[in-house]
Design a protein around this motif. Structure first.
Motif, PDB file in Angstrom:
ATOM      1  N   UNK A 250       3.737  -1.618   7.015  1.00 18.53           N
ATOM      2  CA  UNK A 250       3.402  -1.936   8.401  1.00 18.53           C
ATOM      3  C   UNK A 250       2.271  -2.932   8.553  1.00 18.53           C
ATOM      4  N   UNK A 251       1.737  -3.435   7.435  1.00 22.03           N
ATOM      5  CA  UNK A 251       0.641  -4.403   7.492  1.00 22.03           C
ATOM      6  C   UNK A 251       1.123  -5.763   6.978  1.00 22.03           C
ATOM      7  N   UNK A 252       0.250  -6.741   6.977  1.00 26.19           N
ATOM      8  CA  UNK A 252       0.590  -8.054   6.448  1.00 26.19           C
ATOM      9  C   UNK A 252       0.455  -8.042   4.928  1.00 26.19           C
ATOM     10  N   UNK A 253       1.189  -8.920   4.230  1.00 28.50           N
ATOM     11  CA  UNK A 253       1.093  -8.965   2.765  1.00 28.50           C
ATOM     12  C   UNK A 253      -0.347  -9.159   2.297  1.00 28.50           C
ATOM     13  N   UNK A 254      -0.744  -8.358   1.345  1.00 28.62           N
ATOM     14  CA  UNK A 254      -2.048  -8.430   0.678  1.00 28.62           C
ATOM     15  C   UNK A 254      -3.225  -8.154   1.621  1.00 28.62           C
ATOM     16  N   UNK A 255      -2.946  -7.618   2.814  1.00 29.74           N
ATOM     17  CA  UNK A 255      -4.055  -7.275   3.707  1.00 29.74           C
ATOM     18  C   UNK A 255      -4.903  -6.153   3.118  1.00 29.74           C
ATOM     19  N   UNK A 256      -4.287  -5.331   2.233  1.00 28.86           N
ATOM     20  CA  UNK A 256      -5.059  -4.253   1.599  1.00 28.86           C
ATOM     21  C   UNK A 256      -6.185  -4.786   0.717  1.00 28.86           C
ATOM     22  N   UNK A 257      -6.095  -6.055   0.336  1.00 29.28           N
ATOM     23  CA  UNK A 257      -7.183  -6.685  -0.431  1.00 29.28           C
ATOM     24  C   UNK A 257      -8.528  -6.523   0.264  1.00 29.28           C
ATOM     25  N   UNK A 258      -8.484  -6.569   1.580  1.00 34.29           N
ATOM     26  CA  UNK A 258      -9.719  -6.655   2.371  1.00 34.29           C
ATOM     27  C   UNK A 258     -10.216  -5.304   2.865  1.00 34.29           C
ATOM     28  N   UNK A 259      -9.448  -4.244   2.596  1.00 38.76           N
ATOM     29  CA  UNK A 259      -9.795  -2.944   3.159  1.00 38.76           C
ATOM     30  C   UNK A 259     -10.964  -2.316   2.400  1.00 38.76           C
ATOM     31  N   UNK A 260     -12.124  -2.368   3.022  1.00 39.87           N
ATOM     32  CA  UNK A 260     -13.327  -1.805   2.403  1.00 39.87           C
ATOM     33  C   UNK A 260     -13.472  -0.323   2.725  1.00 39.87           C
ATOM     34  N   UNK A 261     -13.035   0.066   3.908  1.00 41.54           N
ATOM     35  CA  UNK A 261     -13.084   1.478   4.285  1.00 41.54           C
ATOM     36  C   UNK A 261     -11.905   1.780   5.204  1.00 41.54           C
ATOM     37  N   UNK A 262     -11.124   2.793   4.825  1.00 40.57           N
ATOM     38  CA  UNK A 262      -9.952   3.153   5.620  1.00 40.57           C
ATOM     39  C   UNK A 262      -9.930   4.655   5.840  1.00 40.57           C
ATOM     40  N   UNK A 263      -9.181   5.048   6.856  1.00 39.93           N
ATOM     41  CA  UNK A 263      -8.933   6.464   7.103  1.00 39.93           C
ATOM     42  C   UNK A 263      -7.435   6.692   6.980  1.00 39.93           C
ATOM     43  N   UNK A 264      -7.043   7.626   6.118  1.00 36.99           N
ATOM     44  CA  UNK A 264      -5.659   8.056   6.042  1.00 36.99           C
ATOM     45  C   UNK A 264      -5.623   9.422   6.694  1.00 36.99           C
ATOM     46  N   UNK A 265      -5.069   9.471   7.898  1.00 38.56           N
ATOM     47  CA  UNK A 265      -5.163  10.644   8.758  1.00 38.56           C
ATOM     48  C   UNK A 265      -6.638  10.980   8.975  1.00 38.56           C
ATOM     49  N   UNK A 266      -7.140  12.085   8.422  1.00 32.71           N
ATOM     50  CA  UNK A 266      -8.553  12.452   8.654  1.00 32.71           C
ATOM     51  C   UNK A 266      -9.457  12.133   7.474  1.00 32.71           C
ATOM     52  N   UNK A 267      -8.903  11.605   6.387  1.00 33.56           N
ATOM     53  CA  UNK A 267      -9.672  11.394   5.156  1.00 33.56           C
ATOM     54  C   UNK A 267     -10.109   9.942   5.018  1.00 33.56           C
ATOM     55  N   UNK A 268     -11.357   9.752   4.654  1.00 30.04           N
ATOM     56  CA  UNK A 268     -11.906   8.401   4.531  1.00 30.04           C
ATOM     57  C   UNK A 268     -11.939   7.966   3.068  1.00 30.04           C
ATOM     58  N   UNK A 269     -11.409   6.781   2.808  1.00 28.20           N
ATOM     59  CA  UNK A 269     -11.394   6.207   1.463  1.00 28.20           C
ATOM     60  C   UNK A 269     -12.098   4.852   1.486  1.00 28.20           C
TER      61      UNK A 269
END
Length: 307
Positions: free
Chosen positions: A200-219
């Protein structure tokens, strides 16, 4: 602060109980500080206790692992009748008790780390020795007495078991699609062995993810994944080829993504993660298929992420 919009959702979850062997696709998986529960908790080692991986023993790609489905429920504990079942071509079925073995073996090593581990015994040793054709043992990480810290330059204060570097690896379906649009022969995601595949995101956008939440959990995204030989190995046949590394060199190399650093011949695919709130927080400690992925903080450039 405005509402955080989901950037993607979890498409698949894969746990790899034995390092370098086949993964298990699951609908949900409990999160622990060292990765998904059961992930890289076991490893095949040689006579000197050194890890075996597909880089040297590609036959490991054909070793299938089965765990009880309830093993991926939060707070489940194994009984004396709980087993990991191991299969491989031409081999009898091997059952390994999930109740911890009692024998400790010293001088087990994976990359720069060495320590003791739990030995899974003679039957497992004989099975893997026969399958690989060399003296082998199956060992289990002994979390009661051992700690394997992640690289403090990227993730200080975190730990993992027998994974290469960090507890989690995330890749997007869109990144794989972008690569496959260039490759002459498309490849499946199992070449890259992620724990979490999102879409559901753009190609390689995960490169830039410094902090994300998957449901209630922060990575936290801690480092782009520098790829080794394993993505070149067909996970169904064990046959290696130059791809996808040769194509990744054209647009995912350190020379391109890190123009201000001396190239080391690396190519990147995927983002390593650590679980930020592993010491508390989050009502549920399980990642599930379909969970929303919200980006809380991202970097401005891939160069910053790969550094």
């Amino acid at each position: 602060m405005g509402e955080v919009i989901a950037a993607a959702k979890v498409k698949s979850i894969t746990v790899y109980p034995i390092k370098s062997c086949r993964g298990i696709s699951v609908p949900h998986a409990p999160v622990t500080p060292t990765g998904f529960r059961w992930d890289r908790q076991w490893m095949v080692v040689n006579a000197n206790g050194r890890m075996y991986t597909q880089r040297v023993e590609p036959k490991l790609a054909l070793v299938e692992i089965e765990l009880p489905s309830e093993a991926f429920s939060d707070n489940w504990e194994p009984s004396s009748n709980s087993y990991m079942v191991i299969r491989a071509p031409g081999m009898d079925l091997l059952k390994v008790s999930l109740s911890k073995p009692r024998t400790v073996v010293d001088h087990v090593s994976v990359w720069q780390w060495s320590g003791s581990a739990l030995d899974e015994g003679a039957d497992a040793a004989e099975w893997f020795s026969k399958y690989i054709g060399k003296a082998s043992r199956l060992v289990r990480f002994d979390s009661a007495s051992q700690t394997r810290s992640t690289d403090p330059n990227f993730a200080r204060g975190y730990k993992t078991m027998f994974s290469d570097q960090f507890p989690f690896l995330l890749i997007s379906q869109e990144s794989l699609d972008a690569l496959n649009n260039i490759l002459k022969e498309p490849i499946p995601i199992d070449r890259f062995r992620p724990n979490i595949l999102v879409e559901g995101c753009k190609p390689f956008s995960e490169d830039l993810w410094k902090e994300i939440k998957i449901d209630t959990l922060t990575f936290c995204g801690v480092r782009l994944c520098s790829r080794c030989k394993i993505p070149t190995i067909d996970q169904q046949t064990t046959i290696a080829s130059p791809e996808p590394t040769e194509t990744l060199k054209e647009f995912r190399s350190d020379k391109i993504l890190l123009p201000n650093k001396k190239p080391q011949g690396q190519v990147f695919m995927g983002q390593h993660l650590v679980w930020k709130d592993c010491n508390g927080g989050g009502s549920s400690k399980v990642v599930r298929l379909g969970d929303p992925v919200c980006v809380l903080h991202q970097l401005s450039s891939t160069a910053e992420a790969a550094a």
